[in-house]
Scaffold this motif. Structure first.
Motif: not given
Length: 331
Positions: A147-148, A262-266, A271-272, A280-282
């Protein structure tokens, strides 16, 4: 008793007419099922998967065939890891096919050709490719690695094809000019649009009004600003999600916003890039509230409460780090 992880649809389809067998195969492809054997298809167990299989079952029986739907726990032979690998391989093939199509489109443009030339309207082409990527992602149950690359190629193509937005990329916008406006985005809001709307109400205009519209064909009215949608004033730029772009364009420097971005981006771009342990939790929490709340205003209200709690955590005055917050504690 071990919890079952899988749903199996076992079927027999009449040999004639040929088109009926093809029709069922295409239906299986649309819902993301993979074949364990010629007449046995599998999906990870969920309420949505059960409903999808039930529709296929009715279609098979209605066409003169026979089908049985059952829950399964894989004991010997094909195990859980092998089953997951089947799904990843199927989705990787889909991503690879899409990536090849996008790459060919980029090569057709060439370095000298005006990217707005061609027989297919720009918006229609980008919409089609985005829709296809979303369709594959929706049935990518085990995060296939392809996917990335496909998403990055599509972002590259969009940067080439999209005409300049009414606000140039990177230009700062005085916050006072953004108050009293109606903010427009696509229906079915998820992590980037929920976070962006929270950002607008929290730091720009507490009375901001939001309008949720279809992803295609909407013509903005006077005084409206679009975000996270095609040709929006605020949307993805390069490898940055809309949340990141809003922070930069609004000149926001509050320390708690950096980790949130950074969390929203990931989560959004998958793309990690930042490797945030909270992502993962959010992501799971937002997926849950999206399933439980169809109305976008409800999703925004629930999501904003989560963002408030996360922001308070990252913006705390005492710099003692007790480790990443528990999503369960954000309730």
């Amino acid at each position: 008793m071990t919890e079952t992880r899988w749903l199996l649809l076992i079927h027999q389809i009449p040999p004639k007419p040929n088109y009926f067998r093809v029709k069922i195969w295409r239906h299986m492809q649309r819902i993301g099922a993979v074949a364990m054997k010629n007449s046995v298809y599998i999906l990870p167990k969920s309420a949505e998967a059960q409903e999808d299989f039930q529709w296929v079952l009715r279609e098979i029986v209605g066409g003169g065939g026979d089908a049985t739907l059952c829950e399964a726990h894989l004991i010997e032979g094909l195990g859980d890891e092998s089953a997951e690998a089947l799904f990843q391989a199927a989705r990787d093939a889909d991503y690879h096919q899409l990536a090849e199509e996008i790459q060919q489109r980029l090569e057709d443009l060439g370095p000298a050709k005006d990217p707005r030339e061609g027989s297919v309207p720009i918006e229609a082409e980008l919409t089609r490719l985005h829709r296809r990527l979303a369709e594959i992602a929706a049935i990518d149950f085990f995060d296939a690695p392809g996917r990335p690359a496909a998403a990055a190629l599509l972002a590259d193509l969009e940067a080439r094809l999209r005409p300049p937005a009414s606000m140039p990329e990177g230009s700062a916008v005085p916050r006072a000019e953004l108050r009293g406006r109606t903010w427009v985005t696509r229906k079915g809001i998820h992590i980037d649009r929920i976070g962006s709307a929270w950002l607008i109400r929290r730091f720009i205009d507490p009375e901001a009004h939001f309008k949720f519209v279809p992803p295609r064909g909407y013509q903005p009215e006077p005084g409206e600003l679009r975000f996270d949608m095609f040709e929006a004033e605020f949307t993805h730029e390069g490898d940055r999600c809309t949340f990141e772009v809003l922070i930069e364009r609004m000149g926001l420097s509050e320390p708690g916003l950096g980790p949130l971005a950074e969390i929203v981006h990931d989560i959004d771009l998958k793309d990690g890039k930042f490797g945030r342990p909270e992502a993962a939790g959010l992501a799971g929490l937002v997926a849950g509230l999206s399933l439980g709340h169809r109305d976008d205003e409800d999703r925004l209200a629930r999501g904003a409460a989560v963002f408030d709690d996360l922001y308070a955590y990252f913006n705390r005055k005492h710099p003692v780090d007790p480790g990443p917050p528990s999503v369960h504690a954000l309730g």
